[in-house]
Design an enzyme around this catalytic site. Structure first.
Site, PDB file in Angstrom:
ATOM      1  N   ARG A   1       3.681  -4.046  17.952  1.00 51.22           N
ATOM      2  CA  ARG A   1       2.273  -3.684  17.802  1.00 51.22           C
ATOM      3  C   ARG A   1       1.389  -4.732  18.475  1.00 51.22           C
ATOM      4  O   ARG A   1       0.371  -4.407  19.095  1.00 51.22           O
ATOM      5  CB  ARG A   1       1.913  -3.546  16.315  1.00 51.22           C
ATOM      6  CG  ARG A   1       2.693  -2.440  15.599  1.00 51.22           C
ATOM      7  CD  ARG A   1       2.414  -2.444  14.105  1.00 51.22           C
ATOM      8  NE  ARG A   1       2.789  -3.724  13.496  1.00 51.22           N
ATOM      9  CZ  ARG A   1       2.532  -4.054  12.223  1.00 51.22           C
ATOM     10  NH1 ARG A   1       1.910  -3.191  11.440  1.00 51.22           N
ATOM     11  NH2 ARG A   1       2.911  -5.219  11.744  1.00 51.22           N
TER      12      ARG A   1
ATOM     13  N   HIS B   1      -1.979  -8.790   1.773  1.00 48.70           N
ATOM     14  CA  HIS B   1      -1.512  -7.559   2.427  1.00 48.70           C
ATOM     15  C   HIS B   1      -2.414  -7.142   3.581  1.00 48.70           C
ATOM     16  O   HIS B   1      -1.962  -7.026   4.708  1.00 48.70           O
ATOM     17  CB  HIS B   1      -1.406  -6.448   1.392  1.00 48.70           C
ATOM     18  CG  HIS B   1      -0.795  -5.176   1.913  1.00 48.70           C
ATOM     19  ND1 HIS B   1       0.102  -5.142   2.967  1.00 48.70           N
ATOM     20  CD2 HIS B   1      -0.939  -3.876   1.523  1.00 48.70           C
ATOM     21  CE1 HIS B   1       0.478  -3.896   3.191  1.00 48.70           C
ATOM     22  NE2 HIS B   1      -0.154  -3.104   2.340  1.00 48.70           N
TER      23      HIS B   1
ATOM     24  N   SER C   1       0.825  -1.211   0.000  1.00 46.66           N
ATOM     25  CA  SER C   1       0.000   0.000   0.000  1.00 46.66           C
ATOM     26  C   SER C   1       0.858   1.261   0.000  1.00 46.66           C
ATOM     27  O   SER C   1       0.609   2.199  -0.776  1.00 46.66           O
ATOM     28  CB  SER C   1      -0.959   0.000   1.185  1.00 46.66           C
ATOM     29  OG  SER C   1      -0.280  -0.184   2.415  1.00 46.66           O
TER      30      SER C   1
ATOM     31  N   HIS D   1       6.900 -12.947  10.462  1.00 51.52           N
ATOM     32  CA  HIS D   1       7.005 -11.671   9.758  1.00 51.52           C
ATOM     33  C   HIS D   1       8.276 -11.683   8.926  1.00 51.52           C
ATOM     34  O   HIS D   1       9.301 -12.240   9.339  1.00 51.52           O
ATOM     35  CB  HIS D   1       7.038 -10.521  10.773  1.00 51.52           C
ATOM     36  CG  HIS D   1       6.841  -9.171  10.171  1.00 51.52           C
ATOM     37  ND1 HIS D   1       7.835  -8.497   9.504  1.00 51.52           N
ATOM     38  CD2 HIS D   1       5.749  -8.361  10.132  1.00 51.52           C
ATOM     39  CE1 HIS D   1       7.375  -7.333   9.080  1.00 51.52           C
ATOM     40  NE2 HIS D   1       6.116  -7.223   9.447  1.00 51.52           N
TER      41      HIS D   1
ATOM     42  N   ASP E   1      -1.629  -8.720  13.605  1.00 51.17           N
ATOM     43  CA  ASP E   1      -2.885  -9.358  13.200  1.00 51.17           C
ATOM     44  C   ASP E   1      -3.351 -10.407  14.193  1.00 51.17           C
ATOM     45  O   ASP E   1      -4.538 -10.759  14.217  1.00 51.17           O
ATOM     46  CB  ASP E   1      -2.721 -10.012  11.823  1.00 51.17           C
ATOM     47  CG  ASP E   1      -2.414  -8.992  10.740  1.00 51.17           C
ATOM     48  OD1 ASP E   1      -2.944  -7.872  10.818  1.00 51.17           O
ATOM     49  OD2 ASP E   1      -1.642  -9.312   9.818  1.00 51.17           O
TER      50      ASP E   1
END
Length: 469
Positions: A361, A306, A276, A352, A407
């Site tokens: 996060r 994504h 993005s 990741h 996530d």
């Protein structure tokens, strides 16, 4: 940062400039601008950074900074250093660093709402643009500006209200953003022949207008799809950006608003190479206006590789919960994880490409959950997996980072507060990602970055280049 300080000395940039900030961007006196005038402050910093970058390129522009392998050419250009993004950097150990500040640091340093504990996204936006931690007064000025600019053009409202119910929320989000480019000050100024030196100013104006309009656009989509088309609430000039957003969505739980402040802040930027962010940069490099450029990035975010991570995690957790119940034993959980791995699937929300430890996060969301929903069955399930999954993945011996990503918990938290519409989650990420991509776009224009045009090769040409034929 040692490099930047040493380099600044070579360029005769005054030492006091660099001692006031942990990031490369220079900090200078604010005496010429009002305390809350973001655009004037940014103009000062842009002038300083333009000199800084120009001098750097003059001395080091021909220096080679790395080599590219054939696998990288075929593998999505992973690891190739080929972009400049001033706003953030993904460190393999520390995670995302916003202007060199870690997530724990921004949680501590950025202003909060009265009585709140989570950073205000307006403050993070100020930091991304300027490199400075803003004051509470400066943050309030941004909140007020975005509230004043939040009205959606009538033709966009009409379009949103006439979309069919089966049109995906991300398609609606993209289309509405595109349609707002009737308001583009940059497009008009470019058509009128404005000087290149002023591109960033009109881009900044568009960026502020665009960000202001995202919550009502996103909320209108949500209400039309999931709340029978009920109207969104009016913007309150005294509320912060996230508080207005959650009110528009129809949520009045202050803890959910706190979650949204945290959620938006930690999802705001992830350096420049993700799909993005890179797409926004690429399209904008052709001097497309910010509305068109951001809409292009949202199309990239809509791709399943994504932006659908939190959705996939929640679906997998729901399946696990239905199969084993919330009081599953550790042995049962391990068995379920192994079944997933042995079937050739990945465990959603773990691993990741860059990070080599738990995503900060994720840690921020876990701390929030431990405080606000410690007894929620789905959180407890995810929390147990936090202990179990990494060891199972490591046993395979193929993955360097088995730790959870953001996530792994974001969908769990949204579901707890009543937002169960998983296809909408990516819209929230899109609203968040505007802060980083739009701050970067202002700097792209300020530094005069050219149109992006990498060189591609055929397989035969690449084989000749490396001596394979």
């Amino acid at each position: 940062m040692a490099f930047f300080r040493a380099f600044a000395s070579q360029l005769a940039i005054s030492q006091h400039v660099l001692q006031k900030t942990p990031c490369a961007i220079a900090i200078i006196s604010r005496s010429s601008s009002s305390a809350t005038d973001l655009k004037s402050l940014l103009a000062e910093k842009i002038q300083e950074q333009q000199v800084y970058v120009k001098s750097f390129r003059e001395q080091y522009g021909s220096k080679v900074i790395g080599e590219i392998t054939v696998d990288q050419v075929y593998g999505g250009m992973r690891g190739i250093r080929g972009l400049v993004t001033e706003t953030s950097y993904l460190h393999p150990e520390d995670g995302i660093k916003f202007r060199d500040f870690t997530i724990p640091q921004i949680k501590k340093l950025l202003p909060k709402s009265p009585g709140g504990n989570e950073p205000l996204p307006e403050g993070l936006f100020w930091l991304l643009l300027t490199g400075e931690v803003p004051s509470a007064e400066e943050v309030r000025s941004v909140s007020k500006m975005w509230a004043e600019k939040a009205e959606i053009p009538p033709h966009v409202v009409t379009m949103l209200n006439n979309f069919p119910a089966h049109l995906h929320p991300m398609s609606q989000f993209t289309a509405a953003i595109m349609a707002c480019n009737t308001e583009s000050k940059f497009a008009k100024a470019y058509a009128d022949g404005v000087s290149k030196n002023m591109y960033w100013e009109y881009t900044f104006d568009d960026v502020m207008n665009l960000i202001a309009k995202l919550p009502p656009i996103a909320a209108t989509i949500y209400k039309n799809l999931y709340r029978n088309g009920s109207p969104i609430s009016a913007v309150d000039l005294e509320k912060d950006w996230s508080s207005n957003f959650t009110s528009m969505l129809g949520y009045d739980n202050p803890d959910f608003t706190e979650l949204m402040r945290l959620y938006i802040s930690i999802h705001s930027d992830h350096e420049g190479g993700n799909v993005s962010a890179h797409t926004v940069h690429l399209v904008a490099s052709a001097l497309s206006d910010p509305y068109i450029s951001f809409a292009a990035g949202i199309n990239g975010l809509a791709g399943p590789l994504h932006g659908l991570g939190s959705q996939e995690v929640l679906e997998w957790l729901t399946e696990l919960h239905n199969d084993l119940s919330s009081d599953a034993t550790e042995a049962q959980l391990k068995d379920f994880v192994w079944q997933t791995l042995k079937s050739g699937q990945v465990v959603p929300g773990f691993g990741h490409d860059v990070l080599r430890r738990t995503d900060p996060r994720y840690t921020a969301l876990r701390e929030f959950a431990l405080k606000h929903l410690p007894d929620d069955p789905m959180f407890n399930l995810a929390n147990n997996l936090y202990r179990i999954v990494p060891q199972s993945i490591l046993a395979l011996g193929k993955i360097k980072n088995p730790w959870p990503t953001v996530d792994g918990l974001s969908g769990v938290l949204l579901r707890y507060y009543g937002m169960k519409e998983i296809h909408y989650y990516t819209v929230l990420i899109g609203v968040s990602r505007a802060l980083g991509t739009m701050a970067s776009l202002v700097w792209d224009r300020a530094l005069g970055l050219p149109i992006e045009r990498p060189k591609s090769m055929t397989t035969d040409g690449l084989m000749k280049l490396v001596g394979a034929v």
